[in-house]
Scaffold this motif. Sequence first.
Motif, short mmCIF file in Angstrom:
data_model
loop_
_atom_site.label_atom_id
_atom_site.label_comp_id
_atom_site.label_asym_id
_atom_site.label_seq_id
_atom_site.Cartn_x
_atom_site.Cartn_y
_atom_site.Cartn_z
N PHE A 102 98.73 94.32 92.65
CA PHE A 102 99.46 93.43 93.53
C PHE A 102 99.05 91.90 93.26
N PRO A 103 99.99 91.04 93.43
CA PRO A 103 99.64 89.73 92.99
C PRO A 103 98.48 89.09 93.63
N ASN A 104 97.49 88.31 92.83
CA ASN A 104 96.38 87.70 93.07
C ASN A 104 95.27 88.54 93.83
N VAL A 105 95.15 89.90 93.42
CA VAL A 105 94.06 90.77 93.87
C VAL A 105 92.76 90.30 93.26
N GLY A 183 92.70 100.32 103.47
CA GLY A 183 93.41 101.22 102.87
C GLY A 183 94.95 101.09 103.20
N ASP A 184 95.82 102.06 102.32
CA ASP A 184 97.33 101.78 103.05
C ASP A 184 97.82 103.22 103.51
N ARG A 185 96.83 104.30 103.58
CA ARG A 185 97.21 105.59 104.37
C ARG A 185 96.45 105.71 105.37
N GLU A 186 96.93 106.57 106.32
CA GLU A 186 96.29 107.15 107.63
C GLU A 186 95.08 107.80 107.03
N SER A 187 95.24 108.64 105.93
CA SER A 187 94.01 109.31 105.51
C SER A 187 92.72 108.38 105.40
N ILE A 202 90.87 98.41 108.40
CA ILE A 202 92.20 97.85 108.38
C ILE A 202 93.31 98.40 107.45
N LEU A 203 94.54 98.56 107.98
CA LEU A 203 95.69 99.31 107.41
C LEU A 203 96.64 98.28 106.57
N ILE A 204 96.85 98.56 105.41
CA ILE A 204 97.72 97.76 104.73
C ILE A 204 99.17 98.55 104.87
N SER A 205 100.16 98.13 105.46
CA SER A 205 101.40 98.65 105.88
C SER A 205 102.42 97.57 105.68
N LYS A 206 103.25 97.96 104.71
CA LYS A 206 104.24 97.44 104.31
C LYS A 206 105.79 97.69 105.22
N GLN A 210 105.59 103.30 113.34
CA GLN A 210 104.62 103.39 114.28
C GLN A 210 103.65 104.45 113.31
N HIS A 211 102.28 104.18 113.57
CA HIS A 211 101.16 104.91 112.86
C HIS A 211 100.55 105.77 113.91
N LYS A 212 100.01 106.94 113.49
CA LYS A 212 99.41 107.85 114.35
C LYS A 212 97.90 107.39 114.56
N VAL A 213 97.31 106.65 113.76
CA VAL A 213 95.85 106.25 113.87
C VAL A 213 95.75 104.70 114.34
N THR A 214 94.89 104.23 115.10
CA THR A 214 94.67 102.91 115.61
C THR A 214 93.66 102.31 114.55
N THR A 215 94.07 101.03 114.38
CA THR A 215 93.32 100.18 113.65
C THR A 215 92.74 98.99 114.04
N ASP A 216 91.49 98.25 113.54
CA ASP A 216 91.29 97.03 114.07
C ASP A 216 92.47 95.95 113.52
N LEU A 217 92.91 96.22 112.49
CA LEU A 217 93.85 94.86 111.99
C LEU A 217 94.85 95.72 111.02
N THR A 218 96.18 95.40 111.28
CA THR A 218 97.19 95.77 110.01
C THR A 218 97.61 94.68 109.42
N LEU A 219 97.84 94.80 108.17
CA LEU A 219 98.36 93.59 107.41
C LEU A 219 99.48 94.06 106.40
N ALA A 220 100.28 93.00 106.13
CA ALA A 220 101.53 93.47 105.28
C ALA A 220 100.99 93.56 103.79
N LYS A 221 99.85 92.86 103.28
CA LYS A 221 99.58 93.11 101.90
C LYS A 221 97.93 92.65 102.02
N VAL A 222 97.37 93.21 100.89
CA VAL A 222 95.82 93.20 100.92
C VAL A 222 95.39 91.56 100.71
N THR A 223 96.11 90.89 100.19
CA THR A 223 95.65 89.36 99.95
C THR A 223 95.84 88.71 101.31
#
Length: 233
Positions: A102-105, A183-187, A202-206, A210-223
Motif C-alpha cells: 500500500f502507498p507509503n508503507v 491486521g485486517d482480519r478478525e483472525s 488495531i483492525l485495518i478495515s476498508k 460490523q465486526h464480531k470482534v472488538t478492537t482498541d482502534l479501527t483504521l481505514a488504512k495502515v498508514t
Amino acid sequence: MATVIIFDWDDTLIDIGKVLCSSQYLACKQILARQNEYPFTSTWSLPSQVQIKQHIGERFLETIIPSIFPAIDYKIELHYIWAKELYSIFKNVYVEQSKQLFPNVIAMLKHLSEQGFELALATNKSRDLLEAEIIATKTPKALFAHIVCGDDAIIGKNFKPKPDMLNIIQANYAPGTKFIMVGDRESDIIAAKSSNNKTHTILISKSKEQHKVTTDLTLAKVTDLDVSALKNM
C-alpha cells in the motif's frame, strides 16, 4: 522498554487481496478442466471469486480448499493429491503476478522504527511466497525483528486465528513488554486476544461493516497509524 508492533502482511501492508483471489480462481478453473484425470471432481462446481474472497488471509491448502470444495476429503489419498496439485497450480499462477505494498508503507515502517518501536510480522502466508514478496516490493527485511509464517515448522500448523505465532514472537521479550497487533482480519484480532501476553489490537478495515470482534482502534488504512496514539495505548 520498547513497544512491539506485530503486523499481518496480506492486505495489511501489501495490497494483495485481488491478486490472491484471481490467482486462486484461475487455479481452480484450470484443475477442474482436468476431470478426465480426476473424475471424482466431475460434479464439483467452480467457486466464484466472491466465495474465495471470504477466505483472504487463510491458508489455501489447509483451510480454503476444504471450504470452497466441501466434498473434498483429505483422508482419501487421491483427493489430497488433487488438492496438492491445485496448490501447486495456484503458486505458479500467483508468483507471476506483480506485487505492491500500500502507498507509503515503507516510509511508515521506517518512521515507527526510528521512533523506537520494534516491528514484527505474523502472517499465514508461506515463507517462500513472503520472502519473494519482500524482495519484489523492496521492503527492508531488517525492519522486522521477528517474522513468523504459516508454514514454519515451529508453529505446528497452528496458524492464525490460533495464537501460536504471536506467542513465539512474544517469547523473545521481557515480561511487561507492550504488544500491538495490526491486521485486517478478525483472525488477527482473535489470535492477539488469546496470546500469552496482553496485546492491544488495531483492525485495518476498508468497509464500515460490523465486526464480531472488538478492537482498541479501527483504521481505514495502515498508514493512518499515529505514533502518539500508539504510545498511549
